[in-house]
Write a protein that holds these residues in place. Structure first.
Motif, PDB file in Angstrom:
ATOM      1  N   ALA A 191       0.843  -1.209   0.000  1.00  0.00           N
ATOM      2  CA  ALA A 191       0.000   0.000   0.000  1.00  0.00           C
ATOM      3  C   ALA A 191       0.871   1.250   0.000  1.00  0.00           C
ATOM      4  O   ALA A 191       0.601   2.213  -0.734  1.00  0.00           O
ATOM      5  N   MET A 192       1.926   1.238   0.803  1.00  0.00           N
ATOM      6  CA  MET A 192       2.811   2.409   0.857  1.00  0.00           C
ATOM      7  C   MET A 192       3.540   2.579  -0.478  1.00  0.00           C
ATOM      8  O   MET A 192       3.689   3.700  -0.983  1.00  0.00           O
ATOM      9  N   ALA A 194       2.445   1.600  -3.371  1.00  0.00           N
ATOM     10  CA  ALA A 194       1.453   2.042  -4.368  1.00  0.00           C
ATOM     11  C   ALA A 194       1.256   3.552  -4.275  1.00  0.00           C
ATOM     12  O   ALA A 194       1.176   4.242  -5.296  1.00  0.00           O
ATOM     13  N   GLU A 195       1.210   4.055  -3.038  1.00  0.00           N
ATOM     14  CA  GLU A 195       1.029   5.502  -2.882  1.00  0.00           C
ATOM     15  C   GLU A 195       2.248   6.256  -3.425  1.00  0.00           C
ATOM     16  O   GLU A 195       2.107   7.239  -4.162  1.00  0.00           O
ATOM     17  N   ARG A 196       3.444   5.767  -3.080  1.00  0.00           N
ATOM     18  CA  ARG A 196       4.663   6.461  -3.526  1.00  0.00           C
ATOM     19  C   ARG A 196       4.808   6.439  -5.044  1.00  0.00           C
ATOM     20  O   ARG A 196       5.303   7.393  -5.633  1.00  0.00           O
ATOM     21  N   GLY A 198       2.363   6.087  -7.230  1.00  0.00           N
ATOM     22  CA  GLY A 198       1.178   6.556  -7.955  1.00  0.00           C
ATOM     23  C   GLY A 198       0.458   5.432  -8.678  1.00  0.00           C
ATOM     24  O   GLY A 198      -0.034   5.606  -9.793  1.00  0.00           O
ATOM     25  N   LEU A 200      -1.617   1.270  -7.821  1.00  0.00           N
ATOM     26  CA  LEU A 200      -2.641   0.667  -6.978  1.00  0.00           C
ATOM     27  C   LEU A 200      -2.161  -0.648  -6.383  1.00  0.00           C
ATOM     28  O   LEU A 200      -1.446  -1.402  -7.042  1.00  0.00           O
ATOM     29  N   TYR A 215      -4.133   4.767   2.924  1.00  0.00           N
ATOM     30  CA  TYR A 215      -3.698   4.571   1.536  1.00  0.00           C
ATOM     31  C   TYR A 215      -4.863   4.212   0.618  1.00  0.00           C
ATOM     32  O   TYR A 215      -4.659   3.758  -0.503  1.00  0.00           O
ATOM     33  N   GLN A 216      -6.097   4.388   1.095  1.00  0.00           N
ATOM     34  CA  GLN A 216      -7.251   3.825   0.395  1.00  0.00           C
ATOM     35  C   GLN A 216      -7.433   4.351  -1.026  1.00  0.00           C
ATOM     36  O   GLN A 216      -8.011   3.663  -1.867  1.00  0.00           O
ATOM     37  N   ASP A 217      -6.907   5.537  -1.318  1.00  0.00           N
ATOM     38  CA  ASP A 217      -7.025   6.046  -2.688  1.00  0.00           C
ATOM     39  C   ASP A 217      -6.134   5.278  -3.660  1.00  0.00           C
ATOM     40  O   ASP A 217      -6.197   5.482  -4.867  1.00  0.00           O
ATOM     41  N   HIS A 218      -5.278   4.428  -3.110  1.00  0.00           N
ATOM     42  CA  HIS A 218      -4.390   3.615  -3.953  1.00  0.00           C
ATOM     43  C   HIS A 218      -4.679   2.129  -3.763  1.00  0.00           C
ATOM     44  O   HIS A 218      -3.790   1.299  -3.905  1.00  0.00           O
ATOM     45  N   SER A 451       8.970  -0.152  -4.180  1.00  0.00           N
ATOM     46  CA  SER A 451       8.985   1.093  -4.974  1.00  0.00           C
ATOM     47  C   SER A 451      10.185   1.110  -5.904  1.00  0.00           C
ATOM     48  O   SER A 451      10.076   1.528  -7.066  1.00  0.00           O
TER      49      SER A 451
END
Lengths: 503, 269
Positions: A191-192, A194-196, A198, A200, A215-218, A451
């Motif tokens: 999740a982290m 995915a956020e970094r 950009g 999912l 992190y729900q937006d990702h 990442s």
């Protein structure tokens, strides 16, 4: 009689002259290979060749070898087939295994070659020129209506705009792996990352732990036949919703997380009692037709404020027609999982013998949707052993919009592909719920490694695009003219829509 | 733009009026999306009682709604996936409901004064569904309970095959009383197949051929009736039925023999 006829697959050799007698190997091994009596004593039969002890031995004194025990040569009755019969004669059980299909079927990606520019149509240097990897996941409109904006330009007319899409910085997402099959720290790492990056991550079918809410937006939230952890709140949190129909590693069968893995946290995320088996039935019992699938897609849209809803299927023989039905049912993306896709647990007979390669599935689905004039209505997500950025580029050239990686991300976290996820004893702390093992992954460390992988592959994709002389991933999408086959039979090349090298 | 018509339903906002504390929508010929948008808007504006008149198969009424003190009355026939993913409200149908009532419902109450269709209560994890009459196939599949969330489904008529299949928690009750099919058995085959949690109570007896091999069948005992009676009391009060009559026959208890029916199926490679 001996308890088993099956001899150890590996031999653990310790160079006792170099051994510090520190006991690190005993502590690191999740399989209980080592006893300690003044020095470590290995029990070969428990070794899975996961190399955790080897990696952490300060004296570098451990070697894992294949047991050289000879079996009388027989190409028909391989040693592994003989062992399988013995195992079943001993237990009467369905042989359970994990990860993706390891059998020596052809790997089509390895028979596809990418093009490059020379002389006339110059290549582009991605280090100094813009190179667009941005990808939008979801339905694209048949047409866009624009109107004058009154200042000499144009703007989207009301009701004539884009459908709701999820923006991805690069066309790579994480495949669904449930909390339960993998540890919470793995979920956090993904999740982290995915956020970094950009992109999912995907919950899989085990619900969304509250630690992932930031992190729900990702996050893609999955709805599978067991409906574990699914509620209105869950559906409203995700960036998109995915209906899981099938999985490449086990097409046509359900899931089964054994009670041993249902600890307190897993139980609260799945919303089922501790210690009970989490059984996902083979079918969704509310889906018996394309019309039923449409009903569930729109139920999820109604319940979530019209989020994008995708449908994940295993690549099977009739995949093109099935995908067409899924698109017509209103899915915003179709997720094709090839027969080499991974799993936390699956019967070996299913994993090794059911389904078709994702390369073929991408090609025939893309072709079919184009012929029917509905290719724009859904994105294609492809998965099932995407092993490198080359596989990503080839999948996209065959017609995928996005690829999903599961095993590759786990390898980044330390997985050594020992194919023992189903045991729950993963020494690398990935596919286990034992606290002494799960703490081996620090989410911050994990997020950085994953990442790094995504960033490295993205840079490599830019290099590939530059060599192809295009400056956007969109220009490679479905461009099979930029692929050639090598060593594939004519029929397979034709199905792939790819010319042989030299043509 | 001309009004779009989909399968005979018009994509227009439903006519709306207020009656006392209730917001009343006329669903006659209105497409489900516009009807449900209007319901959601009314809930957001603070409505506590919503009436949907002339419902004729509109899908997803109440789907995904999260509200505690909200009542939705449906007059007519509610369409598929009524109260799917719903969390909290009470939905009362004065008429029949179609397939998928309470699909993956989290909490709340659904009362159906007529019959209901297939796959009722699939994956339901909390709340109550009370049906006065018959229900279809695959009812109560994979219901599950977790801590305080215990789903309860009571069907007053008869059910078809696969009642309570894969059931993992909660309570399913089948009365066999208010039925259009007096000559049929109370439930079809495959009753409780794959069941690994929760309990099913059937008024009267079931035959061994009806039941899955994962369940044990016994007469309901005192402890069972102590759990069941308050549920039936609530059911009867909701539907205006006579509790004494419901209790006038003995009940059969159907429960899983194992919480891990497939625990010994596998040999690990």
């Amino acid at each position: 009689m001996p308890a088993t006829f099956i001899q150890p697959e590996f031999r653990v050799k310790i160079d006792y002259d170099k051994c510090h007698k520190c006991g690190r190997c005993v502590q690191q091994c999740g399989w209980g290979v080592y006893d300690f009596n003044e020095r470590p004593i290995p029990h070969d039969e428990k070794c899975r060749a996961c190399h955790r002890c080897v990696t952490f031995c300060p004296a570098h004194c451990i070697t894992i070898e294949r047991n050289p025990l000879a079996y009388r040569d027989n190409d028909n009755w391989s040693a592994s087939l003989r062992k399988a019969v013995w195992k079943q004669a001993e237990t009467g059980g369905v042989l359970l295994t994990s990860m993706g299909n390891p059998q020596p079927y052809p790997r089509i990606f390895d028979h596809l070659l990418l093009d490059a520019c020379q002389v006339t149509n110059p290549s582009i240097d991605p280090l100094r020129e813009p190179m667009e990897l941005r990808t939008y996941l979801g339905r694209k409109p048949d047409a866009v209506k624009v109107e004058p904006d009154g200042a000499g330009g144009f703007r989207l007319a009301e009701g004539g705009g884009m459908s709701r899409n999820v923006e991805l910085a690069t066309p790579i997402i994480f495949s669904p792996m449930s909390y339960g099959s993998v540890s919470l720290n793995v979920h956090k790492s993904l999740a982290m990352a995915a956020e970094r990056c950009g992109i999912l991550m995907n919950t899989g079918e085990g619900g969304l732990h509250e630690d992932l809410y930031p992190y729900q937006d990702h996050v893609i939230v999955q709805v599978a036949s067991g409906r574990f952890g699914v509620g209105p709140d869950y559906l409203k949190r995700g960036a998109a919703i995915e209906i899981k129909i099938g999985q490449g590693a086990k097409p046509g069968i359900g899931g089964h997380l054994p009670g041993e893995k249902i600890n307190k946290e897993v139980s609260s995320t799945r919303m089922i009692p501790q210690g009970t088996d989490a059984i996902s039935p083979a079918p969704h019992h509310d889906i018996y037709s394309i019309e039923d699938l449409r009903q569930l897609i729109y139920a999820l849209k109604e319940a979530s404020g019209y989020k994008p809803v995708g449908v994940k299927i295993a690549a099977v023989h009739n995949v093109a027609a099935i995908a067409s039905g899924i698109v017509r049912a209103g899915a915003d993306y179709v997720y094709l999982d090839g027969f080499r896709g991974g799993t936390g647990a699956a019967p070996a007979v299913i994993r090794d013998h059911v389904g078709i390669p994702v390369e073929i599935a991408i090609a025939v689905v893309d072709q079919r949707l184009r012929e029917e004039g509905i290719r724009n209505q859904a994105s294609i997500v492809a998965a099932g052993s995407i092993r490198s950025s080359a596989d990503v580029a080839k999948a996209i050239a065959l017609g995928a919009d996005v690829v999903a990686i599961g095993t590759a991300a786990l390898i980044a976290l330390g997985c050594h592909v020992c194919q023992s996820c189903h045991t729950g004893n993963c020494s690398w702390g990935i596919t286990t719920q034992k606290p002494e093992l799960t703490r081996r992954i620090d989410p911050e460390w994990g997020a950085e490694r994953v990442s790094n992988l995504i960033n490295a592959w993205s840079h490599e994709l830019q290099e590939i695009l530059g060599a192809l002389g295009v400056n956007a991933i969109e220009s490679l999408r479905g461009s099979r003219e930029r692929l050639r086959s090598i060593g594939l039979d004519e029929q397979t090349s034709r199905i792939l829509g790819v010319k042989p090298a030299g043509m | 733009m001309p009004i779009q018509v989909i399968e005979g339903y018009r994509q227009v906002e439903p006519a709306r009026r207020t009656e006392g504390d209730a917001v009343v929508f006329d669903a006659n010929g209105v497409y489900y999306q516009q009807l449900n948008d209007a319901i959601r808007a009314a809930v957001e504006a603070g409505a506590k009682r919503i009436v949907v008149e002339n419902a004729n198969g509109q899908r997803y009424i109440g789907a995904g709604l999260q509200a505690k003190d909200l009542t939705i009355e449906v007059r007519g026939t509610a369409g598929n996936d009524l109260a799917a993913f719903m969390d909290g409200p009470k939905v009362e149908v004065f008429g029949n409901a179609q397939d998928g009532v309470g699909n993956t419902m989290a909490s709340g109450t659904v009362v159906v004064h007529g019959d209901a269709g297939d796959v009722l209560g699939y994956g339901m994890r909390g709340g109550r569904v009370f049906v006065r009459g018959d229900v279809g196939y695959r009812v109560g599949i994979h219901m599950k309970a977790y801590e305080g969330l215990v789903p309860i489904v009571v069907c007053g008529g008869k059910a078809r095959d696969f009642f309570g299949e894969y059931m993992a928690g909660g309570m399913l009750v089948l009365l066999g009383m208010n039925t259009q099919f007096p000559d049929d058995p109370v439930a079809g085959g495959f009753l409780g197949t794959g069941m690994h949690g929760g309990v099913i109570y059937v008024r009267g007896a079931v035959e061994p051929w009806q039941c899955g091999k994962e369940v044990g069948v016994s007469e309901a005992e005192e402890a069972d009736m102590a759990a069941l009676t308050p549920v039936l009391d609530e059911y009867c009060a909701s539907l205006g039925l006579d509790l004494a009559e419901v209790l006038s026959e003995p009940f059969t208890r159907i429960a899983p023999v194992s919480h891990r029916p497939y625990g010994k199926l596998y040999a690990y490679l």
